[in-house]
Motif scaffolding. Structure first.
Motif, short mmCIF file in Angstrom:
data_model
loop_
_atom_site.label_atom_id
_atom_site.label_comp_id
_atom_site.label_asym_id
_atom_site.label_seq_id
_atom_site.Cartn_x
_atom_site.Cartn_y
_atom_site.Cartn_z
N LEU A 145 0.78 -1.07 -0.10
CA LEU A 145 0.07 0.06 -0.14
C LEU A 145 0.94 1.28 -0.12
O LEU A 145 1.94 1.49 0.84
N CYS A 146 0.47 2.37 -0.81
CA CYS A 146 1.31 3.57 -0.78
C CYS A 146 0.16 4.65 -0.97
O CYS A 146 -0.65 4.57 -2.01
N ILE A 147 -0.08 5.44 0.02
CA ILE A 147 -0.99 6.39 0.38
C ILE A 147 -0.29 7.68 0.16
O ILE A 147 0.72 7.87 0.79
N VAL A 148 -0.75 8.63 -0.88
CA VAL A 148 -0.01 9.81 -1.13
C VAL A 148 -1.19 11.08 -0.95
O VAL A 148 -1.93 11.10 -2.10
N PRO A 149 -0.95 11.78 0.14
CA PRO A 149 -2.18 12.75 0.17
C PRO A 149 -1.70 13.79 -0.80
O PRO A 149 -0.43 14.14 -0.80
N ILE A 150 -2.50 14.52 -1.56
CA ILE A 150 -2.29 15.76 -2.45
C ILE A 150 -2.84 16.84 -1.72
O ILE A 150 -3.92 16.79 -1.28
N GLY A 151 -2.20 17.99 -1.95
CA GLY A 151 -2.41 19.45 -1.59
C GLY A 151 -2.25 19.67 -0.15
O GLY A 151 -2.77 20.49 0.45
N VAL A 152 -1.15 18.90 0.57
CA VAL A 152 -0.90 19.14 1.86
C VAL A 152 0.75 19.46 2.03
O VAL A 152 1.16 19.45 3.22
N ALA A 160 4.81 -4.07 7.66
CA ALA A 160 6.11 -4.02 7.33
C ALA A 160 6.16 -2.48 6.69
O ALA A 160 5.98 -2.67 5.32
N LEU A 161 6.33 -1.46 7.34
CA LEU A 161 6.83 -0.30 6.63
C LEU A 161 8.17 -0.20 5.67
O LEU A 161 9.07 -0.75 6.35
N HIS A 162 7.94 0.34 4.62
CA HIS A 162 9.27 0.72 3.78
C HIS A 162 9.36 1.96 3.34
O HIS A 162 8.36 2.65 3.53
N SER A 163 10.22 2.40 2.66
CA SER A 163 10.46 3.93 2.34
C SER A 163 9.27 4.38 1.30
O SER A 163 9.11 5.45 1.17
N TYR A 164 8.65 3.53 0.62
CA TYR A 164 7.82 3.99 -0.28
C TYR A 164 6.29 3.16 -0.17
O TYR A 164 5.56 3.00 -0.92
N GLY A 165 5.78 2.83 1.18
CA GLY A 165 4.63 2.44 1.58
C GLY A 165 4.95 1.20 2.40
O GLY A 165 5.81 1.51 3.46
N THR A 166 3.75 0.64 2.74
CA THR A 166 3.60 -0.37 3.90
C THR A 166 3.10 -1.70 3.00
O THR A 166 2.24 -1.79 2.43
N ASN A 167 3.85 -2.83 3.60
CA ASN A 167 3.26 -4.01 3.54
C ASN A 167 2.20 -4.65 4.54
O ASN A 167 2.51 -4.01 5.44
N ILE A 168 1.16 -5.20 4.04
CA ILE A 168 0.20 -5.46 5.11
C ILE A 168 -0.24 -6.99 4.72
O ILE A 168 -0.28 -7.41 3.64
N GLU A 169 -0.56 -7.62 5.81
CA GLU A 169 -0.86 -8.86 5.86
C GLU A 169 -2.26 -9.25 6.47
O GLU A 169 -1.94 -8.94 7.83
#
Length: 100
Positions: free
Chosen positions: A7-14, A37-46
């Protein structure tokens, strides 16, 4: 059904720094009882499909409530029916091949 998600969530306009928003999402994922598992460009989720996607929705709701007028999210996911597999299993499989 169990699912593994990137998952990579990118807020826009902030503004440029997004870590405050991402930290709030991480809290939501942990509170949902999901393995992450947080990583530099997102999060792995199980976790279970319904639990994972309910938490992703809560992340969107929280980030909007924090003032983000737009959000761009990238989701990669995988499911298996032949066996149970964890995020760590996938990493271990690759590492074992590197050791050879």
């Amino acid at each position: 059904m169990k699912v593994l998600v990137d998952l990579c969530i990118v807020p826009i306009g902030v503004g440029v720094s997004l870590s405050t928003y991402i930290a709030e999402c991480e809290k939501i994922l942990v509170e949902a009882g999901l393995k992450t598992a947080l990583h530099s460009y997102g999060t792995n989720i199980e976790g279970e499909w319904e639990d994972v996607f309910a938490a992703i929705r809560r992340c969107h709701e929280k980030v909007h409530a924090m003032g983000a007028p737009r959000i761009s999210t990238t989701i990669k996911l995988g499911t298996r029916t032949d066996r149970d597999q964890s995020m760590q299993d996938k990493v271990d499989s690759v590492k074992s091949k590197l050791a050879n």
